[in-house]
Design an enzyme around this catalytic site. Sequence first.
Site, PDB file in Angstrom:
ATOM      1  N   LYS A 126       2.134  -3.878   6.540  1.00 24.04           N
ATOM      2  CA  LYS A 126       2.476  -3.760   5.114  1.00 24.04           C
ATOM      3  C   LYS A 126       3.985  -3.586   4.959  1.00 24.04           C
ATOM      4  O   LYS A 126       4.622  -4.252   4.148  1.00 24.04           O
ATOM      5  CB  LYS A 126       1.738  -2.576   4.470  1.00 24.04           C
ATOM      6  CG  LYS A 126       0.235  -2.779   4.331  1.00 24.04           C
ATOM      7  CD  LYS A 126      -0.094  -3.871   3.334  1.00 24.04           C
ATOM      8  CE  LYS A 126      -1.579  -4.160   3.246  1.00 24.04           C
ATOM      9  NZ  LYS A 126      -1.901  -5.445   2.591  1.00 24.04           N
ATOM     10  N   SER A 171       0.837  -1.204   0.000  1.00 26.65           N
ATOM     11  CA  SER A 171       0.000   0.000   0.000  1.00 26.65           C
ATOM     12  C   SER A 171       0.869   1.249   0.000  1.00 26.65           C
ATOM     13  O   SER A 171       1.988   1.256   0.536  1.00 26.65           O
ATOM     14  CB  SER A 171      -0.867  -0.011   1.266  1.00 26.65           C
ATOM     15  OG  SER A 171      -1.412   1.256   1.514  1.00 26.65           O
ATOM     16  N   TYR A 189      -1.721  -1.641  11.245  1.00 25.72           N
ATOM     17  CA  TYR A 189      -2.060  -2.107   9.887  1.00 25.72           C
ATOM     18  C   TYR A 189      -0.950  -1.704   8.906  1.00 25.72           C
ATOM     19  O   TYR A 189      -0.430  -2.525   8.154  1.00 25.72           O
ATOM     20  CB  TYR A 189      -3.409  -1.523   9.432  1.00 25.72           C
ATOM     21  CG  TYR A 189      -3.540  -1.469   7.927  1.00 25.72           C
ATOM     22  CD1 TYR A 189      -3.832  -2.626   7.202  1.00 25.72           C
ATOM     23  CD2 TYR A 189      -3.316  -0.279   7.216  1.00 25.72           C
ATOM     24  CE1 TYR A 189      -3.897  -2.587   5.817  1.00 25.72           C
ATOM     25  CE2 TYR A 189      -3.384  -0.237   5.835  1.00 25.72           C
ATOM     26  CZ  TYR A 189      -3.678  -1.397   5.141  1.00 25.72           C
ATOM     27  OH  TYR A 189      -3.727  -1.363   3.777  1.00 25.72           O
TER      28      TYR A 189
HETATM   29  C1  UD1 Z   1      -6.780   4.444   4.037  1.00 26.97           C
HETATM   30  C2  UD1 Z   1      -5.614   4.094   4.907  1.00 26.97           C
HETATM   31  C3  UD1 Z   1      -4.616   3.319   4.102  1.00 26.97           C
HETATM   32  C4  UD1 Z   1      -5.266   2.088   3.518  1.00 26.97           C
HETATM   33  C5  UD1 Z   1      -6.479   2.478   2.700  1.00 26.97           C
HETATM   34  C6  UD1 Z   1      -7.221   1.225   2.335  1.00 26.97           C
HETATM   35  C7  UD1 Z   1      -5.344   5.907   6.577  1.00 26.97           C
HETATM   36  C8  UD1 Z   1      -4.487   7.026   7.009  1.00 26.97           C
HETATM   37  N1  UD1 Z   1      -4.980   5.290   5.447  1.00 26.97           N
HETATM   38  O1  UD1 Z   1      -6.313   5.342   3.026  1.00 26.97           O
HETATM   39  O2  UD1 Z   1      -3.558   2.921   4.936  1.00 26.97           O
HETATM   40  O3  UD1 Z   1      -4.350   1.411   2.706  1.00 26.97           O
HETATM   41  O4  UD1 Z   1      -7.353   3.288   3.480  1.00 26.97           O
HETATM   42  O5  UD1 Z   1      -8.236   1.515   1.455  1.00 26.97           O
HETATM   43  O6  UD1 Z   1      -6.307   5.549   7.183  1.00 26.97           O
HETATM   44  N2  UD1 Z   1     -12.628  10.812   3.975  1.00 26.97           N
HETATM   45  C9  UD1 Z   1     -13.640  11.686   4.335  1.00 26.97           C
HETATM   46  N3  UD1 Z   1     -14.794  11.169   4.835  1.00 26.97           N
HETATM   47  C10 UD1 Z   1     -14.992   9.834   5.005  1.00 26.97           C
HETATM   48  C11 UD1 Z   1     -13.964   8.934   4.626  1.00 26.97           C
HETATM   49  C12 UD1 Z   1     -12.787   9.475   4.126  1.00 26.97           C
HETATM   50  O7  UD1 Z   1     -13.506  12.900   4.215  1.00 26.97           O
HETATM   51  O8  UD1 Z   1     -16.063   9.419   5.476  1.00 26.97           O
HETATM   52  C13 UD1 Z   1     -11.385  11.367   3.414  1.00 26.97           C
HETATM   53  C14 UD1 Z   1     -10.184  11.032   4.284  1.00 26.97           C
HETATM   54  O9  UD1 Z   1     -10.004  12.011   5.267  1.00 26.97           O
HETATM   55  C15 UD1 Z   1      -9.074  11.015   3.231  1.00 26.97           C
HETATM   56  C16 UD1 Z   1      -9.767  10.579   1.942  1.00 26.97           C
HETATM   57  O10 UD1 Z   1     -11.155  10.782   2.165  1.00 26.97           O
HETATM   58  O11 UD1 Z   1      -8.576  12.305   3.067  1.00 26.97           O
HETATM   59  C17 UD1 Z   1      -9.534   9.120   1.614  1.00 26.97           C
HETATM   60  O12 UD1 Z   1      -9.841   8.344   2.756  1.00 26.97           O
HETATM   61  P1  UD1 Z   1      -9.886   6.750   2.721  1.00 26.97           P
HETATM   62  O13 UD1 Z   1     -10.792   6.277   1.652  1.00 26.97           O
HETATM   63  O14 UD1 Z   1     -10.154   6.259   4.103  1.00 26.97           O
HETATM   64  O15 UD1 Z   1      -8.413   6.322   2.261  1.00 26.97           O
HETATM   65  P2  UD1 Z   1      -6.984   6.744   2.866  1.00 26.97           P
HETATM   66  O16 UD1 Z   1      -7.104   7.366   4.185  1.00 26.97           O
HETATM   67  O17 UD1 Z   1      -6.270   7.480   1.808  1.00 26.97           O
END
Ligand code: UD1
Length: 342
Positions: free
Chosen positions: A156, A127, A152
Amino acid sequence: MKKTVLVSGGAGFIGSHVTVELIEAGYDVVVADNFSNCDRTCFEGVKKITGREDLPLVVMDFCDKKAVKDLFTKYHIDAVIHFAAFKAVGESVDKPLMYYQNNLVSFMNVLETAQEIGGCNVLFSSSATVYGEPDTVPVTEDTPRKPAMSPYGNTKTMCEDILRDTVKANGGKLKGILLRYFNPIGAHPSALIGELPRGVPNNLVPFITQTAVGKREVLNIFGNDYPTPDGTCQRDFIDIVDLARAHVFAVTRMIEGKMKEDCEVFNVGTGRPLSVMELVNAFEKVNGVKVNYKIAPRRAGDITAIWADPTKANTEMGWKATRTIEETLKAAWAWECHLAGE
Ligand code: UD1
């Protein structure tokens, strides 16, 4: 002769899409899963898409060494793609030992068995989380890894090292590829397989689709005060089918002996940054639906901005992401509607 690929965790979100692409590329696939974090929906969907009613499924836990050994004895495995792992960041903080136990032991069992049978091609699903908060973007494969932010993420990083060391110790008999995924989203265009989060989704796109369909009241956008153009975080959202195809390229590269090193690493991303707000806006526009959202405080541990430099995968493997964000977000919505029975 047809080559056989074992897909551990093959009934999950990424595993099911990879299985479809492997079969369509002419590989025989053995799916193995313990259904600890998915049900049979996607496995049934894979059979429907590929017309392979006879697709082998082994229900097993990769932490059970004997079961792994039996699997490699029963089938002649030319390559293994290892997905079987837990993946919820928050849960890993609460239950670190469960994550270390499951994610490390299962992978070590695969490697030990591969070693015992005299070698194999091993592809590990890593990842972009291994880059942490990068000093510069986009990130290449040479961008230094940073200490993991969660157990987690640590699994990785550790599995990457375990694979690298094992490859080194096996003098070319056991080869490895590490694919570092950015943010896989979307669903198969058939809408027969897709992401099926249990409970409240952690990831952005399932939360968007569930809010749009009315399963969730409101999408929280975690922070709009980041130092980015619109204040929301930026990510490299990659279509799940594009991501799945990268595995076909990687497996073929291993099986056809085209690797330049015995252990290689590739970023699997588009190279296109998109902010959370841009993604929500694009989703609304392309699908003609509203997403009820509000700006909420930042989520602990989030990275401000990360996207891939995918040049190495593009030039070395000949793989490139091709689907547009519109296609991807349409597919994500079609899948949610399929689940809702519409
Ligand atoms: C996350 C994990 C990453 C993992 C991946 C798996 C973290 C820091 N990283 O990535 O290690 O490999 O998931 O898919 O947790 N967001 C919102 N509202 C929401 C959900 C997300 O605003 O309800 C935003 C988050 O703040 C982020 C972006 O959307 O900025 C992407 O979030 P997400 O889909 O959870 O992925 P990552 O955090 O990039």
